[in-house]
Design an enzyme around this catalytic site. Structure first.
Site, PDB file in Angstrom:
ATOM      1  N   HIS A  75      18.603   9.078  19.146  1.00  0.00           N
ATOM      2  CA  HIS A  75      18.000   9.849  17.982  1.00  0.00           C
ATOM      3  C   HIS A  75      19.088  10.764  17.457  1.00  0.00           C
ATOM      4  O   HIS A  75      19.510  11.545  18.364  1.00  0.00           O
ATOM      5  CB  HIS A  75      16.547  10.495  18.625  1.00  0.00           C
ATOM      6  CG  HIS A  75      15.526   9.457  18.641  1.00  0.00           C
ATOM      7  ND1 HIS A  75      14.196   9.997  18.530  1.00  0.00           N
ATOM      8  CD2 HIS A  75      15.162   8.234  18.672  1.00  0.00           C
ATOM      9  CE1 HIS A  75      13.544   9.015  18.519  1.00  0.00           C
ATOM     10  NE2 HIS A  75      14.093   7.929  18.513  1.00  0.00           N
ATOM     11  N   TYR A 203       7.483  17.960  17.738  1.00  0.00           N
ATOM     12  CA  TYR A 203       7.015  19.230  18.466  1.00  0.00           C
ATOM     13  C   TYR A 203       5.998  20.080  17.525  1.00  0.00           C
ATOM     14  O   TYR A 203       6.583  20.491  16.693  1.00  0.00           O
ATOM     15  CB  TYR A 203       7.998  19.990  19.186  1.00  0.00           C
ATOM     16  CG  TYR A 203       8.819  19.333  20.259  1.00  0.00           C
ATOM     17  CD1 TYR A 203       9.834  18.500  20.015  1.00  0.00           C
ATOM     18  CD2 TYR A 203       8.455  19.535  21.592  1.00  0.00           C
ATOM     19  CE1 TYR A 203      10.727  17.464  20.693  1.00  0.00           C
ATOM     20  CE2 TYR A 203       9.298  18.625  22.470  1.00  0.00           C
ATOM     21  CZ  TYR A 203      10.308  17.989  22.199  1.00  0.00           C
ATOM     22  OH  TYR A 203      11.186  17.337  23.158  1.00  0.00           O
TER      23      TYR A 203
HETATM   24  C1  PHB Z   1       8.511  11.816  26.590  1.00  0.00           C
HETATM   25  O1  PHB Z   1       8.515  11.207  25.757  1.00  0.00           O
HETATM   26  O2  PHB Z   1       7.555  11.610  27.579  1.00  0.00           O
HETATM   27  C2  PHB Z   1       8.790  13.304  26.350  1.00  0.00           C
HETATM   28  C3  PHB Z   1       9.640  13.477  25.328  1.00  0.00           C
HETATM   29  C4  PHB Z   1      10.122  14.898  25.082  1.00  0.00           C
HETATM   30  C5  PHB Z   1       9.550  15.868  25.942  1.00  0.00           C
HETATM   31  C6  PHB Z   1       8.733  15.887  26.564  1.00  0.00           C
HETATM   32  C7  PHB Z   1       8.266  14.332  27.164  1.00  0.00           C
HETATM   33  O3  PHB Z   1      10.071  17.260  25.515  1.00  0.00           O
END
Ligand code: PHB
Ligand code: RFL
Length: 392
Positions: A75, A203
């Site tokens: 990514h 997020y």
């Molecule tokens: C996940 O894909 O489980 C994941 C990805 C990013 C994060 C936490 C969990 O910050």
């Protein structure tokens, strides 16, 4: 009583113990892993999903990266949603590097599958594991396996047994010190065989609380929402969870979100924790045994990998060149990186979650910071270089 000896006894077959065991075996050092659970249980735990170069580099160094390169997804960016807009952090443009989306379960499987071929012994289902004589040069690990008491003598013990393990409590209170912050919420995670709603992770900070859209592959998604610690899984049937995700992630993600039955659902509490020092006598603490980060920065597994990178180099220098300098500085070096990742994970957690005691001022601080990030390349750089992983 069954008895054997090795150079390094490793407690725990999580990512830390497995990576360390393989690196030591690759260098010709004897190592045995002692694990409390069975293999199926270890492989059923759904946890981290984003790997930094330090972690992918260890798989490459071990020549075990083939499946990761075939199935993992590099990514080059990550997105923050603030209810109105999507702020893209161009990780690759800003740092020249990418992160790898490849599940912890897959990485663990690669390491476990290779163990018999690399002469790395893993003792599964060891009960009542305990460490002894860590203040001497001849420590040992005692446990019971199939009803038989067993003892492994070693020169060093690596405590890779996670937050609830037996290694950290073996360090006397007069020597060790914990630093802790517990957050007033948890993450409810769901795994489903549906295509991700975005090609990058999102997020989101929403009035109802945080949400994260993540993924494991082009056909498997991993989503999370912030929930109060009083919440139970039964409170979140699939339909309610998908509705809440669509709301919190925003209209664009919602429009591209495919719903499907949950393959797994779990609630994990959020915690920041560091134990100092990470070395006492003949015992080293590695990974979650020494520190926990809230998952917001995807740092937990990657910190375990950087500890392993420092400790494997130190143990190899000790056994191959009789050089104990790196062993003496392991704790200090590892902790310097740990604290920076703790800071980043804490600050992203504070920025993206809704706290029960927050007032209007706290909320305006979040809005102002997100606005600053949206408009400043310097602010984006701060996120990008931490997210992609600070140098060793
Ligand atoms: C996940 O894909 O489980 C994941 C990805 C990013 C994060 C936490 C969990 O910050
Ligand atoms: P692990 O993976 O916890 O492995 C420790 C191993 O030690 C074993 N063990 C023992 N063995 C023998 N004797 C004993 N007395 C033992 N006690 C424990 C355990 O069975 C286990 O096999 O620690 P390690 O290797 O340090 O790896 C660290 C990572 O697993 C961890 O940092 C991440 O998974 C953290 N984490 C997440 N990180 C992320 O970056 N993104 C995530 O989404 C994410 N989700 C999570 C997580 C951690 C979780 N836990 C530990 C509660 C979700 C959960 C539920």
């Amino acid at each position: 009583m069954s008895k054997k000896s090795t150079q390094v006894a490793i407690i725990g077959a999580g990512p830390a113990g497995l990576m360390l065991g393989h690196l030591l075996r690759q260098a010709g050092i004897e190592a045995v892993i002692i694990e409390r659970q069975n293999q199926a249980h270890v492989l059923s735990r759904i946890r981290a999903g984003v790997l930094e170069t330090v972690t992918t580099g260890i798989l490459e160094q071990l020549d075990l990266a083939e499946r990761m390169h075939a199935k993992g997804l590099p990514h080059s960016g990550v997105k923050l949603a603030d209810g109105e807009r999507l702020i893209r952090i161009d990780i690759e443009g800003l740092t020249g590097r990418t992160v790898m989306v490849y599940g912890q379960t897959e990485l663990t499987r690669d390491l476990i599958d290779a163990a018999p071929y690399r002469d790395l012994e893993i003792i599964w289902e060891a009960e009542d594991v305990a460490v002894h004589d860590i203040e001497s040069d001849a420590p040992c690990v005692k446990f019971t396996k199939d009803g038989i008491e067993s003892r492994i003598e070693a020169r060093f013990i690596a405590g890779c047994d996670g937050f609830h393990g037996v290694s950290r409590p073996a360090i006397p209170d007069s020597v060790g010190r914990p630093y802790e912050k517990v957050y007033p919420f948890g993450w409810l995670g769901v795994l489903a065989d549906v295509p991700p709603c975005n090609h990058e992770l999102i997020y989101a900070n929403h009035a109802n609380g945080f949400a994260l859209a993540s993924q494991r592959s082009l056909t498997r998604s991993r989503y999370y929402i912030q929930v109060p610690l009083t919440e139970k899984l039964e409170d979140w049937p699939d339909d309610r969870l998908w509705d809440e995700l669509a709301l919190r992630l925003g209209p664009d993600a919602a429009a591209h979100m495919t719903r499907g039955p949950a393959l797994e659902k779990s609630i994990a509490p959020l915690r920041s924790f560091v134990f100092e020092p990470m070395h006492h006598g003949s015992l080293f603490l590695v990974g979650d045994a020494a520190h926990i980060v809230p998952p917001t920065g995807a740092k937990g597994l990657n910190l375990a990998a950087s500890d392993v990178a420092y400790l494997s180099a130190a143990l190899i220098a000790f056994f191959s060149e009789n050089d104990s300098d790196a062993i003496a500085t392991y704790s200090e070096k590892a902790l310097a990186r740990v604290w920076k990742a703790e800071r980043f994970s804490w600050s992203l957690t504070m920025l993206m979650h809704r706290f029960p005691d927050d007032g209007v001022f706290d909320r305006r601080m979040q809005v102002a910071q997100l606005d600053y990030i949206a408009s400043s390349e310097a602010a984006q750089m701060e996120i990008a270089e931490n997210y992609v992983g600070l140098p060793l």
